[in-house]
Scaffold this active site. Structure first.
Site, PDB file in Angstrom:
ATOM      1  N   GLU A  93      38.483  48.316  29.461  1.00  0.00           N
ATOM      2  CA  GLU A  93      38.710  49.564  28.734  1.00  0.00           C
ATOM      3  C   GLU A  93      37.441  50.408  28.728  1.00  0.00           C
ATOM      4  O   GLU A  93      37.481  51.605  29.005  1.00  0.00           O
ATOM      5  CB  GLU A  93      39.157  49.261  27.296  1.00  0.00           C
ATOM      6  CG  GLU A  93      40.514  48.543  27.184  1.00  0.00           C
ATOM      7  CD  GLU A  93      40.433  47.027  27.311  1.00  0.00           C
ATOM      8  OE1 GLU A  93      39.353  46.507  27.691  1.00  0.00           O
ATOM      9  OE2 GLU A  93      41.453  46.371  27.027  1.00  0.00           O
TER      10      GLU A  93
ATOM     11  N   ASP B 132      53.915  42.699  27.097  1.00  0.00           N
ATOM     12  CA  ASP B 132      54.152  41.777  25.983  1.00  0.00           C
ATOM     13  C   ASP B 132      53.812  42.372  24.608  1.00  0.00           C
ATOM     14  O   ASP B 132      54.022  41.726  23.592  1.00  0.00           O
ATOM     15  CB  ASP B 132      53.363  40.472  26.194  1.00  0.00           C
ATOM     16  CG  ASP B 132      51.877  40.695  26.435  1.00  0.00           C
ATOM     17  OD1 ASP B 132      51.477  41.845  26.732  1.00  0.00           O
ATOM     18  OD2 ASP B 132      51.118  39.721  26.323  1.00  0.00           O
TER      19      ASP B 132
HETATM   20  N1  UDP Z   1      49.781  40.705  34.355  1.00  0.00           N
HETATM   21  C1  UDP Z   1      49.958  40.824  35.727  1.00  0.00           C
HETATM   22  N2  UDP Z   1      49.624  39.770  36.534  1.00  0.00           N
HETATM   23  C2  UDP Z   1      49.130  38.586  36.056  1.00  0.00           C
HETATM   24  C3  UDP Z   1      48.930  38.480  34.654  1.00  0.00           C
HETATM   25  C4  UDP Z   1      49.259  39.546  33.841  1.00  0.00           C
HETATM   26  O1  UDP Z   1      50.420  41.860  36.197  1.00  0.00           O
HETATM   27  O2  UDP Z   1      48.841  37.671  36.840  1.00  0.00           O
HETATM   28  C5  UDP Z   1      50.152  41.827  33.469  1.00  0.00           C
HETATM   29  C6  UDP Z   1      50.969  41.404  32.235  1.00  0.00           C
HETATM   30  O3  UDP Z   1      52.344  41.396  32.532  1.00  0.00           O
HETATM   31  C7  UDP Z   1      50.573  42.454  31.208  1.00  0.00           C
HETATM   32  C8  UDP Z   1      49.127  42.808  31.605  1.00  0.00           C
HETATM   33  O4  UDP Z   1      48.963  42.398  32.964  1.00  0.00           O
HETATM   34  O5  UDP Z   1      51.382  43.603  31.284  1.00  0.00           O
HETATM   35  C9  UDP Z   1      48.091  42.094  30.727  1.00  0.00           C
HETATM   36  O6  UDP Z   1      48.279  40.694  30.836  1.00  0.00           O
HETATM   37  P1  UDP Z   1      48.368  39.751  29.545  1.00  0.00           P
HETATM   38  O7  UDP Z   1      49.345  40.314  28.572  1.00  0.00           O
HETATM   39  O8  UDP Z   1      48.606  38.352  30.020  1.00  0.00           O
HETATM   40  O9  UDP Z   1      46.885  39.882  28.995  1.00  0.00           O
HETATM   41  P2  UDP Z   1      46.310  39.790  27.519  1.00  0.00           P
HETATM   42  O10 UDP Z   1      47.426  39.893  26.540  1.00  0.00           O
HETATM   43  O11 UDP Z   1      45.655  38.459  27.481  1.00  0.00           O
HETATM   44  O12 UDP Z   1      45.355  40.920  27.433  1.00  0.00           O
HETATM   45 MN    MN Z   2      49.217  40.769  26.559  1.00  0.00          MN
END
Ligand code: UDP
Ligand code: MN
Length: 244
Positions: free
Chosen positions: A194, A108
């Site tokens: 991280e 995203d």
């Molecule tokens: N993701 C995943 N499984 C899940 C939720 C998220 O594989 O159940 C992936 C999502 O597509 C993204 C990454 O893990 O590439 C981080 O997730 P997210 O963007 O929701 O996290 P944030 O932006 O809150 O750090």
């Molecule tokens: Mn994200």
């Protein structure tokens, strides 16, 4: 030859998935010597992602691993097992002779093409600012005389590496030299993914600042709004079934 950039993307089925992947592919397609490792959070690879990748015009590896149900909860880190699956595959398939740079590209976020030019020269571990993260406009490593000496961050400043997943890259050889380095589930607090990972492979003093000594934002931690499906019919009303 240019080192290959390996971008690792965990992804999961949801209404916006194909839109997100399309946005990413439109960026990645323009990057030379690029290999996209897409890891689905699912029990099998899906038709949607398979057919998307096959016509994406991006060199890729398609993997899957399902997150255990008990980890599918708020405040649990996301993408952990998926990133580890990609690391495992790299360690299995690549060797001392391969030159590459590994980067974690959530599905995203928003990536400038310049970011890839910057990370390409990563010798060990490189870092740069990330926009729209940590409850601020940006977070960034603080640089003095070409060295990282601290962090500009608005959140949990006590972390050893207060940096977003999109804020660093690792030379492939560093991953091969540190086969034990993985993302941790056990004892990993939110926002510590991280730090827990980076402390296994580097020290702050050794980080290589990119993006004009970490003064330019070339990647943004954007997040996509949940789609309103309030008017979606309960049963199929259209005469055709369309993949979205
Ligand atoms: N993701 C995943 N499984 C899940 C939720 C998220 O594989 O159940 C992936 C999502 O597509 C993204 C990454 O893990 O590439 C981080 O997730 P997210 O963007 O929701 O996290 P944030 O932006 O809150 O750090
Ligand atoms: Mn994200």
């Amino acid at each position: 030859a240019l080192p290959v950039i390996y971008a690792i993307t965990p992804t999961y089925t949801r209404t916006v998935q194909k839109a997100e992947l399309t946005r990413l592919a439109n960026t990645f397609r323009q990057v030379p010597n690029f290999h996209w490792i897409v890891v689905e959070d699912s029990y099998t690879i899906t038709d949607l992602v398979s057919s998307f990748l096959s016509t994406s015009g991006v060199q890729h590896t398609h993997l899957h691993v399902s997150t255990l149900l008990r980890y599918k909860r708020p405040r649990q880190p996301r993408g952990t097992e998926q990133r580890n699956a990609a690391l495992r595959s790299l360690r299995l398939l690549r060797s001392r002779n391969d030159s590459g740079v590994v980067f974690f590209a959530d599905d995203d976020n928003t990536y400038s093409l310049e970011l890839f030019e910057e990370m390409r020269s990563t010798r060990r571990v490189s870092v740069w600012p990330v926009g729209l993260t940590g409850g601020r406009l940006y977070e960034r490593p603080l640089v003095e005389k070409g060295r990282v000496v601290g962090w500009y961050t608005g959140w949990e400043a006590g972390r050893l590496f207060p940096i977003d997943m999109a804020g660093f890259a690792i030379n492939l050889q560093v991953l091969l030299e540190n086969p034990q380095a993985v993302f941790k589930r056990q004892g990993s607090k939110p926002g510590m993914q991280e730090t827990d990972f980076l402390k296994q492979i580097t020290r702050m003093e050794d980080l290589e600042p990119k993006a004009s000594n970490c003064t330019r934002v070339l990647v943004w931690h954007t997040r996509t709004e949940k789609v309103n499906l309030g008017n979606e019919p309960k049963k199929q009303l259209d005469s055709v079934v369309i993949e979205v």
